[in-house]
Design a protein around this motif. Structure first.
Motif, PDB file in Angstrom:
ATOM      1  N   TYR A   1       0.910  -1.129   0.116  1.00  0.00           N
ATOM      2  CA  TYR A   1      -0.040   0.005   0.104  1.00  0.00           C
ATOM      3  C   TYR A   1       0.475   1.069  -0.179  1.00  0.00           C
ATOM      4  O   TYR A   1       1.357   1.510   1.051  1.00  0.00           O
ATOM      5  CB  TYR A   1      -1.009  -0.081   1.269  1.00  0.00           C
ATOM      6  N   MET A   2       0.737   2.263  -0.861  1.00  0.00           N
ATOM      7  CA  MET A   2       1.310   3.072  -0.786  1.00  0.00           C
ATOM      8  C   MET A   2       0.517   4.662  -1.039  1.00  0.00           C
ATOM      9  O   MET A   2       1.283   5.896  -1.889  1.00  0.00           O
ATOM     10  CB  MET A   2       2.165   3.246  -2.433  1.00  0.00           C
ATOM     11  N   LYS A   3      -0.518   4.547  -1.100  1.00  0.00           N
ATOM     12  CA  LYS A   3      -1.414   5.721  -0.877  1.00  0.00           C
ATOM     13  C   LYS A   3      -0.623   6.847   0.440  1.00  0.00           C
ATOM     14  O   LYS A   3      -0.977   8.143  -0.303  1.00  0.00           O
ATOM     15  CB  LYS A   3      -2.848   5.902  -0.896  1.00  0.00           C
ATOM     16  N   VAL A   4      -0.950   6.078   1.317  1.00  0.00           N
ATOM     17  CA  VAL A   4      -0.278   6.823   2.155  1.00  0.00           C
ATOM     18  C   VAL A   4       0.689   6.604   2.484  1.00  0.00           C
ATOM     19  O   VAL A   4       1.337   5.615   3.259  1.00  0.00           O
ATOM     20  CB  VAL A   4      -1.492   7.002   4.036  1.00  0.00           C
ATOM     21  N   LEU A   5       2.090   7.427   2.888  1.00  0.00           N
ATOM     22  CA  LEU A   5       3.621   6.423   3.094  1.00  0.00           C
ATOM     23  C   LEU A   5       3.591   6.158   4.173  1.00  0.00           C
ATOM     24  O   LEU A   5       4.378   5.350   4.336  1.00  0.00           O
ATOM     25  CB  LEU A   5       4.528   7.790   2.134  1.00  0.00           C
ATOM     26  N   ASP A   6       3.149   6.637   4.891  1.00  0.00           N
ATOM     27  CA  ASP A   6       3.385   5.942   6.518  1.00  0.00           C
ATOM     28  C   ASP A   6       2.912   5.171   7.077  1.00  0.00           C
ATOM     29  O   ASP A   6       2.433   5.341   8.319  1.00  0.00           O
ATOM     30  CB  ASP A   6       3.384   7.575   7.390  1.00  0.00           C
ATOM     31  N   ARG A   7       1.899   4.858   5.923  1.00  0.00           N
ATOM     32  CA  ARG A   7       0.881   3.359   6.916  1.00  0.00           C
ATOM     33  C   ARG A   7       0.729   1.859   5.860  1.00  0.00           C
ATOM     34  O   ARG A   7       1.156   2.354   4.174  1.00  0.00           O
ATOM     35  CB  ARG A   7      -0.545   4.233   6.034  1.00  0.00           C
TER      36      ARG A   7
END
Length: 599
Positions: free
Chosen positions: A269-275
């Motif tokens: 998952y790369m949409k939110v970088l720190d999640r």
């Protein structure tokens, strides 16, 4: 009204509101209003993918059927042949009538979302309490993250021990260690993992699970300009789709639709970088329960802000919460929700104080109907503000989509510099088409008119006519211009103090918070909120909301239809998310689906 607070903190907090005159009591816990054996629906964004076709928004990729049957031979091929289908709206179970009798199934779905991600959407899942629902949702999130990284056996019960998926050291048992290799899996292999996950969370063994990829010919109409967003590959997606066909037999370089879908690559998952995933829970609440839970969220965020700003160092903040504050995206979310929760809550308090001229009943005198009316006013304040920003966002996004569509099909490419400038000038608000749902972290998925009619607020003695009569000689915009302008500005200045002080090391700016345009156009935003308020009061005074409610029903579940319904109900943002009330048994309060964001 009697309020009983058990004095617990965080996960253990419990507040009971008792109303002796009606025998009703409302229980608020961490996570929402607790209603015994309530239902909970999960939405989990868990992976990025490489498909241009599925870069369009809100498209079904596949459905996963969990069939309650001792006959393990039930298969996907039987579903299209079933004669009819009914849906239990409360439990989410589908009941199919076949020649052999009834087949009962729950249906999960894999859907697309913005920036090339897939999300898993559950049917309503019944649980005895919120804690159990959260436990199941957390398990599913954990397993979905794991499902991108390796092929599972069957079943996967050994993975349900609750190990943390956050493993910076790479040493947590059962979780893949750090690797320099990219993490990815083919859709066909991942589906087998998903089926294994679903088998593991159902208690009974009398189920069979199978997946049905969405038919090729069902996508064409959905690949339209209204489903274009940042990251959508319009031309590539359309071209790829046009070259596919479900009838073409398999070959080495296959254009078969099902081979294409099965060959999609899922990755981290790369949409939110720190999640490594994001999730939310949809749960029914009563109107009063939603109000009390909104108050709890407002109180919590105000206390947290006071702690961070140094006003109150005695506020209880868990170590878990302190660690979360180290994330930039978490800090942005906290500041954003603090800003909007504060404005909306104080705006509703201002409306109440004007109507009742600050002559309020004491807490012990308040009845359930009194609180229901306060909840109604809170909903108005919430919808006026989110509706104003949603209207700006949806109109702005529509312009951007039109230009992007035309560029993709070479219709307006002759003056690209002008187009770029036009996009920049006309689409500043486009992100609010989606983030209007994020403002408080709670999205109420029912229209205001539905609430009025369902709750029969206009027939109660709670204060509805006091509210309407207040505007007999004055306009909403005349009374509330200064309060709303002051709330927008004072909140903005408070946030400014914070990002220049305690959060200076995060290097957060107003643009990241999507507040730069709020400040730049604060008068215009206030004007729009007030104009929409005038429109709402006019509809309530002349009784036309009954008729408008029926007209609005045609826009439910229609994505980005604001241009069509704004003349009817401009205070309703995202009509595609609005659902009917869930009517309870006789003597039970109606419930409304509330989308608990960031959950």
């Amino acid at each position: 009204m009697e309020i009983i607070n058990n004095g617990g903190k965080g996960e253990n907090e419990e507040i009971i509101y008792k109303f002796p005159e009606s025998g009703i009591q409302v229980l608020i816990k961490n996570g929402g209003e607790e209603i015994k054996n309530n239902t909970y629906g999960y939405e989990v964004e868990f992976c990025s993918h490489n498909s241009d076709v599925f870069s369009f928004l809100h498209i079904d990729v596949a459905k996963i059927f969990v069939v309650y049957s001792k006959d393990q031979s039930v298969s996907a091929s039987q579903i299209p042949d079933l004669k009819s289908k009914s849906v239990d709206k409360f439990t989410g179970k589908y009941i199919y009538e076949s020649d052999d009798g009834k087949i009962i199934t729950e249906v999960w779905a894999v859907e697309t979302d913005a920036l090339n991600v897939f999300e898993l959407v559950s049917p309503p899942r019944r649980h005895i309490n919120i804690a159990n629902a959260k436990m199941e949702k957390d398990r599913i999130c954990q397993l979905l993250v794991k499902s991108i990284q390796e092929k599972f056996g069957d079943p996967v019960n050994n993975f349900l021990g609750g190990e943390s998926i956050f493993d910076p050291s790479g040493t947590v048992p059962g979780f893949p260690k750090k690797s320099e290799e990219p993490v990815s899996i083919y859709f066909s292999d991942w589906v087998k993992n998903l089926e294994s996950i679903l088998k593991s969370i159902y208690i009974t063994n009398d189920i069979c699970v199978f997946t049905q990829v969405n038919d090729w010919d069902k996508l064409e109409d959905k690949m339209n300009k209204k489903r274009v967003f940042k990251g959508t590959s319009i031309a590539a997606g359309k071209m790829t789709y046009d070259k596919l066909d479900p009838e073409i037999p398999y070959n080495i370089i296959s254009n078969n639709w099902y081979d294409y879908v099965n060959g999609i690559i899922l990755s981290k998952y790369m949409k939110v970088l720190d999640r490594i995933y994001t999730s939310q829970v949809n749960m029914p609440m009563t109107l009063v329960g939603f109000y009390f839970y909104s108050k709890k969220k407002y109180d919590n965020i105000s206390s947290l802000y006071g702690y961070l700003k140094g006003k109150d160092n005695n506020v209880y903040i868990s170590e878990k919460k302190k660690l979360k504050l180290k994330s930039i995206s978490k800090m942005i979310r906290i500041l954003t929700t603090w800003y909007w929760r504060t404005i909306i809550w104080k705006f509703h308090e201002t409306i109440l104080s004007k109507i009742f001229e600050n002559k309020f009943k004491t807490t012990d005198q308040l009845t359930y109907n009194d609180i229901k009316f306060r909840a109604f006013i809170y909903l108005i304040a919430n919808k006026l503000i989110s509706g104003a920003l949603g209207s700006l966002g949806e109109s702005s996004l529509s312009k951007w989509q039109e230009v992007q569509w035309n560029i993709a099909f070479n219709k307006t490419i002759h003056n690209f510099g002008y187009i770029e400038e036009q996009i920049l000038n006309d689409t500043e608000w486009m992100d609010y088409a989606s983030t209007s749902k994020n403002m408080t972290g709670l999205w109420f998925k029912a229209s205001l008119f539905d609430v009025i009619c369902t709750e029969q607020i206009q027939d109660s003695d709670s204060g509805f006519y006091t509210f309407i009569n207040f505007f007999n000689q004055r306009k909403f915009s005349e009374v509330f211009r200064h309060p709303i302008e002051n709330l927008i500005l004072s909140g903005f200045l408070d946030v400014g103090y914070f990002i220049d002080g305690p959060a200076k090391n995060f290097e957060i700016n107003y643009k990241q918070l999507q507040m730069d345009i709020i400040f730049k156009y604060r008068k215009n935003v206030a004007d729009l909120i007030l104009k929409i308020g005038d429109d709402l009061i006019a509809s309530l005074k002349d009784g036309s909301f009954f008729e408008k409610r029926n007209i609005m029903s045609q826009y439910k579940n229609t994505f980005l239809s604001y241009e069509d319904y704004k003349k009817i109900a401009p205070w309703e943002a995202r009509m595609d998310t609005m659902l009917d009330a869930i009517k309870g048994e006789e003597g039970e309060e109606a419930r409304y689906l509330v989308e608990h964001r960031f959950n």
